[in-house]
Design a protein around this motif. Sequence first.
Motif, PDB file in Angstrom:
ATOM      1  N   ASP A  23     -13.950  77.808 -14.734  1.00  0.00           N
ATOM      2  CA  ASP A  23     -13.029  78.566 -13.850  1.00  0.00           C
ATOM      3  C   ASP A  23     -12.083  77.703 -12.844  1.00  0.00           C
ATOM      4  O   ASP A  23     -12.914  76.544 -12.605  1.00  0.00           O
ATOM      5  CB  ASP A  23     -13.798  79.509 -12.848  1.00  0.00           C
ATOM      6  N   TYR A  24     -11.008  78.138 -12.656  1.00  0.00           N
ATOM      7  CA  TYR A  24     -10.044  77.300 -11.705  1.00  0.00           C
ATOM      8  C   TYR A  24     -10.846  77.433 -10.208  1.00  0.00           C
ATOM      9  O   TYR A  24     -10.949  78.699  -9.810  1.00  0.00           O
ATOM     10  CB  TYR A  24      -8.896  77.677 -11.716  1.00  0.00           C
ATOM     11  N   GLU A  25     -10.914  76.515  -9.545  1.00  0.00           N
ATOM     12  CA  GLU A  25     -11.490  76.489  -8.155  1.00  0.00           C
ATOM     13  C   GLU A  25     -10.789  76.946  -7.188  1.00  0.00           C
ATOM     14  O   GLU A  25     -11.294  77.513  -6.224  1.00  0.00           O
ATOM     15  CB  GLU A  25     -12.115  74.772  -7.731  1.00  0.00           C
ATOM     16  N   GLY A  26      -9.615  76.969  -7.260  1.00  0.00           N
ATOM     17  CA  GLY A  26      -8.565  77.517  -6.359  1.00  0.00           C
ATOM     18  C   GLY A  26      -8.458  79.024  -6.164  1.00  0.00           C
ATOM     19  O   GLY A  26      -7.949  79.603  -5.283  1.00  0.00           O
ATOM     20  N   ASP A  27      -8.652  79.718  -7.531  1.00  0.00           N
ATOM     21  CA  ASP A  27      -8.374  81.050  -7.651  1.00  0.00           C
ATOM     22  C   ASP A  27      -9.258  81.601  -8.808  1.00  0.00           C
ATOM     23  O   ASP A  27      -9.281  80.865  -9.783  1.00  0.00           O
ATOM     24  CB  ASP A  27      -6.803  81.308  -7.857  1.00  0.00           C
ATOM     25  N   ALA A  28     -10.208  82.399  -8.338  1.00  0.00           N
ATOM     26  CA  ALA A  28     -10.969  83.292  -9.332  1.00  0.00           C
ATOM     27  C   ALA A  28     -10.485  83.818 -10.321  1.00  0.00           C
ATOM     28  O   ALA A  28     -11.080  84.245 -11.634  1.00  0.00           O
ATOM     29  CB  ALA A  28     -11.999  84.123  -8.501  1.00  0.00           C
ATOM     30  N   ALA A  29      -9.223  84.022 -10.379  1.00  0.00           N
ATOM     31  CA  ALA A  29      -8.386  84.885 -11.386  1.00  0.00           C
ATOM     32  C   ALA A  29      -7.947  83.969 -12.548  1.00  0.00           C
ATOM     33  O   ALA A  29      -7.389  84.462 -13.425  1.00  0.00           O
ATOM     34  CB  ALA A  29      -7.134  85.853 -10.936  1.00  0.00           C
ATOM     35  N   TYR A  30      -8.014  82.760 -12.100  1.00  0.00           N
ATOM     36  CA  TYR A  30      -7.585  81.617 -13.115  1.00  0.00           C
ATOM     37  C   TYR A  30      -8.626  80.990 -13.749  1.00  0.00           C
ATOM     38  O   TYR A  30      -9.662  80.700 -13.333  1.00  0.00           O
ATOM     39  CB  TYR A  30      -6.792  80.759 -12.280  1.00  0.00           C
ATOM     40  N   CYS A  36      -4.279  75.508 -15.436  1.00  0.00           N
ATOM     41  CA  CYS A  36      -5.051  76.817 -15.059  1.00  0.00           C
ATOM     42  C   CYS A  36      -4.012  77.812 -15.399  1.00  0.00           C
ATOM     43  O   CYS A  36      -2.660  77.718 -15.383  1.00  0.00           O
ATOM     44  CB  CYS A  36      -5.653  76.757 -13.789  1.00  0.00           C
ATOM     45  N   ARG A  94      -4.086  82.586 -16.038  1.00  0.00           N
ATOM     46  CA  ARG A  94      -4.373  83.453 -15.500  1.00  0.00           C
ATOM     47  C   ARG A  94      -5.564  83.696 -16.752  1.00  0.00           C
ATOM     48  O   ARG A  94      -5.360  83.955 -17.716  1.00  0.00           O
ATOM     49  CB  ARG A  94      -3.580  84.819 -15.495  1.00  0.00           C
TER      50      ARG A  94
END
Length: 154
Positions: A114-121, A134, A136
């Motif tokens: 998962d992308y650390e900066g945003d859970a939607a990515y 990253c 969506r």
Amino acid sequence: MSDVTLDHIKSEHARVGALIEQYQKQSATTEYVIERAVIPLPPGARVAGPIFKEDGTLDYYLILHADEGNGSHGDAKSYADGRGLELPNRREGRLLQAAFPEECAKGSIWLEEDYEGDAAYAWYQGCLSGTQNCFRKSAELRAVAVSRFTPSII
């Protein structure tokens, strides 16, 4: 001519000792022994290559399995899990890009992280440019499944 002192001799001795140590480090040769490994592959699977630990020793071999899925990041994880396999991680994505450029030319693939900066990515391997970025998690990308083979020393 100046007088020689014990302090002067000690400092010169330390300097020469440091030079000797530096020389020994640069002239030391290293050996890397590749053990014979027999890797069982299911039909259509291919060995992408070795993954090494930080100390340079072999960690495991990455295996790319046949077939692929398509869908969101969640779909990709379900696809791999359903086969008893995993999505590649970021390091493995780079190896797949290098080892199988013809596979990557088919389109970008989801990576497991998962992308650390945003859970939607989540991270993906961009196959046209070879970069990772990253995207969506709801986007539709390819899903490839990998396994990791660690040779045992008997």
